[in-house]
Design a protein around this motif. Sequence first.
Motif, short mmCIF file in Angstrom:
data_model
loop_
_atom_site.label_atom_id
_atom_site.label_comp_id
_atom_site.label_asym_id
_atom_site.label_seq_id
_atom_site.Cartn_x
_atom_site.Cartn_y
_atom_site.Cartn_z
N ASN A 59 0.86 -1.19 0.00
CA ASN A 59 0.00 0.00 0.00
C ASN A 59 0.89 1.23 0.00
N ILE A 60 0.25 2.38 -0.01
CA ILE A 60 1.01 3.61 -0.10
C ILE A 60 0.83 4.49 1.13
N ILE A 61 -0.14 4.11 2.00
CA ILE A 61 -0.39 4.86 3.23
C ILE A 61 0.09 4.04 4.42
N LEU A 62 0.71 4.70 5.38
CA LEU A 62 1.18 4.02 6.58
C LEU A 62 0.03 3.38 7.33
N GLY A 63 0.32 2.25 7.98
CA GLY A 63 -0.69 1.62 8.82
C GLY A 63 -1.38 0.47 8.13
N GLY A 64 -2.27 -0.18 8.86
CA GLY A 64 -2.93 -1.39 8.38
C GLY A 64 -3.92 -1.13 7.28
N SER A 65 -3.80 -1.90 6.20
CA SER A 65 -4.74 -1.79 5.09
C SER A 65 -5.30 -3.15 4.70
N GLY A 66 -4.80 -4.22 5.31
CA GLY A 66 -5.26 -5.56 4.97
C GLY A 66 -4.27 -6.32 4.10
N ASN A 147 7.83 -22.16 -7.53
CA ASN A 147 7.73 -21.53 -8.85
C ASN A 147 6.94 -20.22 -8.83
N PHE A 148 6.69 -19.68 -7.64
CA PHE A 148 6.03 -18.36 -7.53
C PHE A 148 6.36 -17.80 -6.15
N ILE A 149 6.82 -16.55 -6.12
CA ILE A 149 7.14 -15.90 -4.85
C ILE A 149 6.25 -14.69 -4.64
N VAL A 150 5.70 -14.60 -3.43
CA VAL A 150 4.84 -13.47 -3.04
C VAL A 150 5.55 -12.70 -1.92
N SER A 151 5.62 -11.40 -2.07
CA SER A 151 6.22 -10.54 -1.05
C SER A 151 5.13 -9.84 -0.25
N ASP A 152 5.15 -10.06 1.06
CA ASP A 152 4.23 -9.36 1.96
C ASP A 152 4.79 -7.98 2.22
N ASP A 153 4.21 -6.99 1.57
CA ASP A 153 4.69 -5.61 1.61
C ASP A 153 5.97 -5.50 0.78
N PHE A 162 9.81 -6.89 -9.35
CA PHE A 162 8.62 -7.72 -9.20
C PHE A 162 7.86 -7.76 -10.52
N ASP A 163 7.50 -8.97 -10.94
CA ASP A 163 6.76 -9.12 -12.20
C ASP A 163 5.34 -8.57 -12.08
N TYR A 164 4.75 -8.74 -10.90
CA TYR A 164 3.37 -8.31 -10.69
C TYR A 164 3.28 -7.54 -9.37
N LYS A 165 2.35 -6.60 -9.33
CA LYS A 165 2.17 -5.77 -8.14
C LYS A 165 0.68 -5.62 -7.84
N ILE A 166 0.37 -5.61 -6.55
CA ILE A 166 -1.00 -5.30 -6.12
C ILE A 166 -0.94 -4.13 -5.14
N PHE A 198 -2.03 -4.31 -10.42
CA PHE A 198 -3.42 -4.52 -10.01
C PHE A 198 -3.74 -3.60 -8.85
N ARG A 199 -4.98 -3.12 -8.81
CA ARG A 199 -5.42 -2.28 -7.70
C ARG A 199 -6.69 -2.85 -7.10
N ILE A 200 -6.76 -2.81 -5.77
CA ILE A 200 -7.92 -3.32 -5.07
C ILE A 200 -8.24 -2.36 -3.93
#
Length: 321
Positions: A59-66, A147-153, A162-166, A198-200
């Motif tokens: 996310n782009i804002i400090l603090g919890g966003s899920g 065969n797939f890596i996900v970065s938490d933050d 990163f190939d993909y971003k959310i 991707f944006r959610i």
Amino acid sequence: MSFLEKFFTDQYFKKSNLIWLLFPISIIHYFYFYIVKFLFKSGLLAKNKINIPTLVVGNIILGGSGKTQLVQYIVNLLKEKNFKVGIISRGYKGTYRHTMEVLKSSDPIVTGDEPVLLKQKLNVPVFIGKSRYQAAIKLLDKYRDINFIVSDDGLQHKDMYFDYKILIDDDRWVTNKMIMPVGPFREPYSEIKKFDGFRISNSRKAKRNFIKFSSTYAVNLFNKKRVKISSLKNIYLSVGIGNPEKLITSLKLIAKFEYKIYNDHYFFKESDFADEYNYLLTEKDAIKCKLFRKKNLWVIEPEISICSQFKKNFLKGIGYE
């Protein structure tokens, strides 16, 4: 919540005044951000890339966003599609010094609470490091079938490609749109419009591309009994997460309770809990309370709802459908 954390939270999300004394630091932060961006764009600095698909959720804002809940959803989705998934994380507030693997039995004081939670919930390889790239390399050295890596933050982490971003669009009202420390933004607000992933949205009002959170049940930390939160008496919510107001608001729809807000990533002590209440804890907070011999600690079961169109777009975007 400490005085300092309350000060910044109030200045960011209620009314900003004294925070503007830090304006010169934010200007330096702006210059630093765009200098680094230029160096990478011009090729003077290179991002490290690994040879399997990578995704970062941030996310782009400090603090919890899920973010952590969304990571859990994405990892489970990828596992359903027969990907072998590994997770990398910063291990925020952990005392570790070197890149390391996180086990189910790892001490959250050492590794940070979120990596332990992810390991226990998902049972996939989890590595933490100051460098996301080094964490990924260590993970792949040990688990060669991944065969797939996900970065938490890590959206703002520059040493790894990163190939993909959310990006989670946060619906919180802010007093200003400045970069830290005057404002709550991790990078200039204008960068949101340039985001190429991707944006959610975590807004309750969102009609599409949304992630929504609710809770109905809680599980006793001691004996694993599962009950409806609304059936508990003398409820006291003890919460040490970023942006606890969203959780408090949702719980008020189903139960009456008292609450206390602690610092984000607070390490609870057994003395924080009296005998006369039924305490509600988030999963992240409960990770740090598992050794307490208390029968009145209840872990909130998070319920996550994701827009079906987002799921479809995501799978298509990574080339699965």
